[in-house]
Motif scaffolding. Structure first.
Motif, PDB file in Angstrom:
ATOM      1  N   MET A   1     -55.402 -74.445 103.539  1.00  7.54           N
ATOM      2  CA  MET A   1     -54.092 -74.575 104.015  1.00  7.54           C
ATOM      3  C   MET A   1     -53.085 -75.506 103.572  1.00  7.54           C
ATOM      4  O   MET A   1     -53.422 -76.515 103.051  1.00  7.54           O
ATOM      5  N   PRO A   2     -52.125 -75.033 103.133  1.00  5.37           N
ATOM      6  CA  PRO A   2     -50.983 -75.771 102.448  1.00  5.37           C
ATOM      7  C   PRO A   2     -50.586 -77.079 103.223  1.00  5.37           C
ATOM      8  O   PRO A   2     -50.744 -77.187 104.265  1.00  5.37           O
ATOM      9  N   THR A   3     -50.113 -78.029 102.126  1.00  9.43           N
ATOM     10  CA  THR A   3     -49.950 -79.168 102.851  1.00  9.43           C
ATOM     11  C   THR A   3     -48.253 -79.521 102.485  1.00  9.43           C
ATOM     12  O   THR A   3     -47.735 -78.859 101.222  1.00  9.43           O
ATOM     13  N   LEU A   4     -47.632 -80.111 103.064  1.00  7.70           N
ATOM     14  CA  LEU A   4     -46.151 -80.378 102.960  1.00  7.70           C
ATOM     15  C   LEU A   4     -46.124 -81.792 102.815  1.00  7.70           C
ATOM     16  O   LEU A   4     -46.652 -82.651 103.490  1.00  7.70           O
ATOM     17  N   SER A   5     -45.133 -82.109 102.067  1.00 10.07           N
ATOM     18  CA  SER A   5     -44.586 -83.430 101.600  1.00 10.07           C
ATOM     19  C   SER A   5     -43.147 -83.779 101.336  1.00 10.07           C
ATOM     20  O   SER A   5     -42.628 -82.690 101.087  1.00 10.07           O
ATOM     21  N   ALA A   6     -42.503 -84.866 101.608  1.00 12.33           N
ATOM     22  CA  ALA A   6     -41.262 -85.083 101.594  1.00 12.33           C
ATOM     23  C   ALA A   6     -40.950 -85.023  99.691  1.00 12.33           C
ATOM     24  O   ALA A   6     -41.920 -85.719  99.348  1.00 12.33           O
ATOM     25  N   ALA A   7     -40.197 -84.807  99.633  1.00 15.30           N
ATOM     26  CA  ALA A   7     -39.694 -84.666  98.037  1.00 15.30           C
ATOM     27  C   ALA A   7     -38.247 -85.022  97.793  1.00 15.30           C
ATOM     28  O   ALA A   7     -37.545 -84.940  98.750  1.00 15.30           O
ATOM     29  N   SER A   8     -37.865 -85.292  96.400  1.00 17.60           N
ATOM     30  CA  SER A   8     -36.453 -85.221  96.027  1.00 17.60           C
ATOM     31  C   SER A   8     -35.944 -84.274  95.601  1.00 17.60           C
ATOM     32  O   SER A   8     -36.868 -83.294  94.994  1.00 17.60           O
ATOM     33  N   TRP A   9     -34.571 -84.036  95.601  1.00 17.03           N
ATOM     34  CA  TRP A   9     -34.052 -82.651  95.203  1.00 17.03           C
ATOM     35  C   TRP A   9     -34.116 -82.688  93.739  1.00 17.03           C
ATOM     36  O   TRP A   9     -34.663 -81.520  93.169  1.00 17.03           O
ATOM     37  N   ASP A  54     -55.193 -77.108  95.878  1.00  9.50           N
ATOM     38  CA  ASP A  54     -55.533 -77.709  94.725  1.00  9.50           C
ATOM     39  C   ASP A  54     -54.387 -78.337  94.101  1.00  9.50           C
ATOM     40  O   ASP A  54     -54.454 -78.882  92.961  1.00  9.50           O
ATOM     41  N   GLY A  55     -53.148 -78.369  95.163  1.00  7.43           N
ATOM     42  CA  GLY A  55     -52.160 -79.389  94.694  1.00  7.43           C
ATOM     43  C   GLY A  55     -51.080 -78.490  93.768  1.00  7.43           C
ATOM     44  O   GLY A  55     -49.752 -79.084  93.659  1.00  7.43           O
ATOM     45  N   THR A  56     -51.277 -77.222  93.684  1.00 12.57           N
ATOM     46  CA  THR A  56     -50.270 -76.402  92.858  1.00 12.57           C
ATOM     47  C   THR A  56     -49.012 -76.310  93.927  1.00 12.57           C
ATOM     48  O   THR A  56     -49.228 -75.895  94.974  1.00 12.57           O
ATOM     49  N   PRO A  57     -47.913 -76.473  93.481  1.00 11.45           N
ATOM     50  CA  PRO A  57     -46.509 -76.432  94.383  1.00 11.45           C
ATOM     51  C   PRO A  57     -46.359 -74.746  94.677  1.00 11.45           C
ATOM     52  O   PRO A  57     -46.226 -73.677  93.660  1.00 11.45           O
ATOM     53  N   ILE A  58     -46.134 -74.485  95.897  1.00  7.15           N
ATOM     54  CA  ILE A  58     -45.833 -73.036  96.127  1.00  7.15           C
ATOM     55  C   ILE A  58     -44.717 -72.736  96.987  1.00  7.15           C
ATOM     56  O   ILE A  58     -44.502 -71.528  97.469  1.00  7.15           O
ATOM     57  N   GLY A  59     -44.013 -73.716  97.651  1.00  5.18           N
ATOM     58  CA  GLY A  59     -42.683 -73.568  98.239  1.00  5.18           C
ATOM     59  C   GLY A  59     -42.072 -74.637  98.558  1.00  5.18           C
ATOM     60  O   GLY A  59     -42.490 -75.713  98.352  1.00  5.18           O
ATOM     61  N   CYS A  60     -40.784 -74.449  98.878  1.00  2.68           N
ATOM     62  CA  CYS A  60     -39.830 -75.512  99.244  1.00  2.68           C
ATOM     63  C   CYS A  60     -38.925 -75.107 100.113  1.00  2.68           C
ATOM     64  O   CYS A  60     -38.582 -73.888 100.272  1.00  2.68           O
TER      65      CYS A  60
END
Length: 150
Positions: A1-9, A54-60
């Motif tokens: 299951m993907p995880t979401l986190s806040a990020a900066s632009w 696995d921590g790979t960025p997959i979306g934003c």
């Protein structure tokens, strides 16, 4: 299951995803430049980053406040390898929750006719077509949608 986190632009993973999105969109629209005003760190208030197990960025996805309780959805993108797994719906739902938490009652967005997956996602989520707004008003490829949030 993907995880979401806040990020900066300006996060490098966000930058890589948004650059990939722009490459894909230019291919779909024959090299046409982006309509409207590109988002920036100065005008984007919310950025969410989706990562695989696995921590790979997959979306934003991001939100840019427009005033009067309205925000614009920007840079919704999921890498091709992660599509069809509900990542875009997860991002959209979380961005809407962020909007509500900030007191924004309306989310506007712009997409295009050569993005049927996006149109399907947004209409299934309750977005309705609206007249093109702002900088999109004169762009023949702009399809605009809105949703009132509870």
């Amino acid at each position: 299951m993907p995880t979401l986190s806040a990020a900066s632009w300006d996060d490098p993973d966000v930058a890589a995803l948004t650059a990939a999105q722009q490459v894909e969109l230019r291919a779909r629209y024959g090299g046409a430049s982006e309509p409207g005003v590109p988002p920036s760190a100065a005008d984007v208030a919310v950025v969410l980053l989706a990562r695989d197990d696995d921590g790979t960025p997959i979306g934003c996805g991001a939100l840019r406040p427009l005033g009067d309780g309205t925000a614009e959805l920007k840079r919704m993108y999921v890498v091709p390898a992660a599509r069809g797994r509900g990542v875009s719906r997860l991002l959209l739902t979380a961005l809407e929750a962020e909007a509500v938490g900030r007191g924004w009652t309306t989310v506007l967005l712009e997409t295009g006719p050569r993005q049927p997956e996006a149109v399907g996602l947004y209409t299934a989520a309750g977005y309705r077509p609206v007249p093109a707004f702002g900088h999109y008003a004169d762009d023949p490829f702009s399809l605009c949608f809105a949703r009132e949030l509870a």
